[in-house]
Design an enzyme around this catalytic site. Structure first.
Site, PDB file in Angstrom:
ATOM      1  N   HIS A 179      49.703 -22.989   1.530  1.00 18.53           N
ATOM      2  CA  HIS A 179      49.826 -22.077   0.719  1.00 18.53           C
ATOM      3  C   HIS A 179      49.025 -21.670  -0.492  1.00 18.53           C
ATOM      4  CE1 HIS A 179      53.463 -21.448   3.189  1.00 18.53           C
ATOM      5  NE2 HIS A 179      53.354 -19.962   2.928  1.00 18.53           N
ATOM      6  N   LYS A 190      51.636 -20.253  -5.205  1.00 17.48           N
ATOM      7  CA  LYS A 190      53.110 -20.039  -4.738  1.00 17.48           C
ATOM      8  C   LYS A 190      54.067 -20.726  -5.827  1.00 17.48           C
ATOM      9  CE  LYS A 190      55.784 -20.743  -0.413  1.00 17.48           C
ATOM     10  NZ  LYS A 190      56.454 -19.673  -0.828  1.00 17.48           N
TER      11      LYS A 190
HETATM   12  P1  NAD Z   1      54.612 -12.349  -6.752  1.00 20.24           P
HETATM   13  O1  NAD Z   1      54.751 -13.433  -7.871  1.00 20.24           O
HETATM   14  O2  NAD Z   1      53.086 -11.824  -6.379  1.00 20.24           O
HETATM   15  O3  NAD Z   1      55.493 -10.925  -6.778  1.00 20.24           O
HETATM   16  C1  NAD Z   1      56.888 -11.335  -7.407  1.00 20.24           C
HETATM   17  C2  NAD Z   1      57.110  -9.987  -8.157  1.00 20.24           C
HETATM   18  O4  NAD Z   1      58.415  -9.826  -8.412  1.00 20.24           O
HETATM   19  C3  NAD Z   1      56.343  -9.545  -9.571  1.00 20.24           C
HETATM   20  O5  NAD Z   1      55.798  -8.327  -9.473  1.00 20.24           O
HETATM   21  C4  NAD Z   1      57.424  -9.690 -10.437  1.00 20.24           C
HETATM   22  O6  NAD Z   1      56.999  -9.046 -11.860  1.00 20.24           O
HETATM   23  C5  NAD Z   1      58.607  -9.365  -9.800  1.00 20.24           C
HETATM   24  N1  NAD Z   1      59.924  -9.532 -10.597  1.00 20.24           N
HETATM   25  C6  NAD Z   1      60.047 -10.868 -11.265  1.00 20.24           C
HETATM   26  N2  NAD Z   1      61.426 -10.560 -11.876  1.00 20.24           N
HETATM   27  C7  NAD Z   1      61.866  -9.528 -11.254  1.00 20.24           C
HETATM   28  C8  NAD Z   1      63.235  -9.024 -11.539  1.00 20.24           C
HETATM   29  N3  NAD Z   1      63.998  -9.327 -12.221  1.00 20.24           N
HETATM   30  N4  NAD Z   1      63.454  -7.544 -10.689  1.00 20.24           N
HETATM   31  C9  NAD Z   1      62.450  -7.398 -10.013  1.00 20.24           C
HETATM   32  N5  NAD Z   1      61.313  -7.725  -9.705  1.00 20.24           N
HETATM   33  C10 NAD Z   1      60.814  -8.707 -10.659  1.00 20.24           C
HETATM   34  O7  NAD Z   1      55.102 -13.064  -5.249  1.00 20.24           O
HETATM   35  P2  NAD Z   1      55.024 -12.735  -4.009  1.00 20.24           P
HETATM   36  O8  NAD Z   1      53.834 -13.366  -3.269  1.00 20.24           O
HETATM   37  O9  NAD Z   1      54.842 -11.217  -3.607  1.00 20.24           O
HETATM   38  O10 NAD Z   1      56.229 -13.491  -3.448  1.00 20.24           O
HETATM   39  C11 NAD Z   1      57.400 -12.860  -3.512  1.00 20.24           C
HETATM   40  C12 NAD Z   1      58.603 -13.709  -3.045  1.00 20.24           C
HETATM   41  O11 NAD Z   1      58.512 -13.251  -1.601  1.00 20.24           O
HETATM   42  C13 NAD Z   1      58.396 -15.137  -3.015  1.00 20.24           C
HETATM   43  O12 NAD Z   1      59.677 -15.707  -3.130  1.00 20.24           O
HETATM   44  C14 NAD Z   1      57.800 -15.663  -1.829  1.00 20.24           C
HETATM   45  O13 NAD Z   1      58.117 -16.828  -1.561  1.00 20.24           O
HETATM   46  C15 NAD Z   1      58.444 -14.399  -0.827  1.00 20.24           C
HETATM   47  N6  NAD Z   1      57.761 -14.216   0.517  1.00 20.24           N
HETATM   48  C16 NAD Z   1      58.402 -14.280   1.754  1.00 20.24           C
HETATM   49  C17 NAD Z   1      57.743 -13.886   2.587  1.00 20.24           C
HETATM   50  C18 NAD Z   1      58.620 -13.796   4.003  1.00 20.24           C
HETATM   51  O14 NAD Z   1      57.941 -13.189   5.287  1.00 20.24           O
HETATM   52  N7  NAD Z   1      59.864 -13.798   3.956  1.00 20.24           N
HETATM   53  C19 NAD Z   1      56.294 -13.704   2.913  1.00 20.24           C
HETATM   54  C20 NAD Z   1      55.682 -13.666   1.512  1.00 20.24           C
HETATM   55  C21 NAD Z   1      56.383 -14.194   0.427  1.00 20.24           C
END
Ligand code: NAD
Length: 248
Positions: free
Chosen positions: A132, A136
């Site tokens: 990744h 991440k």
């Molecule tokens: P990212 O860091 O780009 O985004 C996370 C967002 O959450 C940020 O905008 C942050 O400000 C926000 N955040 C932080 N605290 C918060 C709160 N208390 N309330 C609301 N929002 C809050 O990360 P990303 O790459 O978008 O990934 C997010 C999550 O999704 C990770 O856990 C990642 O592993 C997961 N993910 C899952 C899949 C899937 O298919 N299941 C795919 C991609 C990513």
């Protein structure tokens, strides 16, 4: 029209979902929530919460969704066992689609890996390699963990007993029951997963590579449409895609 409340809206996945939502005519992003916003206040604006944020917020999210009777599509990964138990518990009261990976291709990989493990049997060494992007937060990926859980289930082993996260130093010969997991990080890789089945004389490798977050975004929106109005229960993308009824 299904009204979606998007939690983590300013993150990489949140932005991908906002971009893709325009292609889903029957869905509307009714509220965008991120850190510091009023999630509780936003809840009555929609039917389904789609969450891609941080694992530390999941327990609060579960409390609110349960209290307000909202369906939840949970994409965030990296949860502690205590939070995982709470997800299972709350699914007795609300419908939750919980998937470590929302892409159709990866869910087909899950299906293929289960079948390959059944056909090849115990004589093959099992290794999982994931890569990744450098930002991440958690390792190994939730998808790698799901792949390991599938392999352990087919082998009838308890994953915690057989999993091996990387190798370093004088580790000795590989145990036949081990399931190795190796997490690579770098650049802008959206998500690569390979499962290796290795034995004397041959090696089978099953690989999925995501080149855009849109695959997860469309899958999560598809899950939101599917889960709206469902009875309480814990579902995953195998349910949403109908792969379970196909024999998974
Ligand atoms: P990212 O860091 O780009 O985004 C996370 C967002 O959450 C940020 O905008 C942050 O400000 C926000 N955040 C932080 N605290 C918060 C709160 N208390 N309330 C609301 N929002 C809050 O990360 P990303 O790459 O978008 O990934 C997010 C999550 O999704 C990770 O856990 C990642 O592993 C997961 N993910 C899952 C899949 C899937 O298919 N299941 C795919 C991609 C990513």
């Amino acid at each position: 029209m299904i009204r979606v409340i998007l939690n983590g809206a300013r993150g990489r996945m949140g932005r991908a979902i906002l971009h893709c939502a325009a292609q889903h005519a029957d869905l509307e992003i009714a509220a965008q929530v991120d850190q510091g916003d009023d999630l509780a206040g936003a809840l009555n604006r929609g039917d389904v919460v789609v969450d891609f944020s941080v694992p530390t917020v999941t327990e609060q999210l579960l409390d609110l969704c349960t209290k307000h009777g909202k369906a939840l599509v949970l994409g965030t990964t990296g949860h502690e066992e205590k939070t995982r138990a709470m997800i299972r518990e709350c699914a007795r009261r609300i419908p939750i689609v919980w998937a470590s990976n929302f892409s159709t291709g990866v869910n087909t990989l899950f299906w293929l890996v289960e079948r390959a493990a059944q056909v090849l049997g115990p004589g093959y060494d099992l290794e999982i390699v994931e890569m990744h992007h450098r930002h991440k937060q958690d390792a190994p990926s939730g998808t790698a963990r799901t792949l390991a859980e599938i392999l352990a289930r087919v082998r009838k082993h308890q994953l915690d007993r057989v999993v091996r996260h990387g190798r370093h130093g004088l580790v000795g010969p590989r145990g036949a029951e081990e399931i190795g997991i190796h997490a690579l990080r770098g650049g802008d890789v959206v998500g690569d997963h390979t499962v290796i089945f290795a034995t004397q004389g041959e090696r089978l490798e099953l690989t999925h590579r995501a080149s855009s977050r849109e695959t997860f975004a469309h899958g999560a929106l598809r899950a939101a449409r599917w889960v709206a109005g469902r009875p309480a229960g814990l579902y995953d993308m195998q349910d949403v895609l109908g792969l379970r009824s196909a024999g998974a």
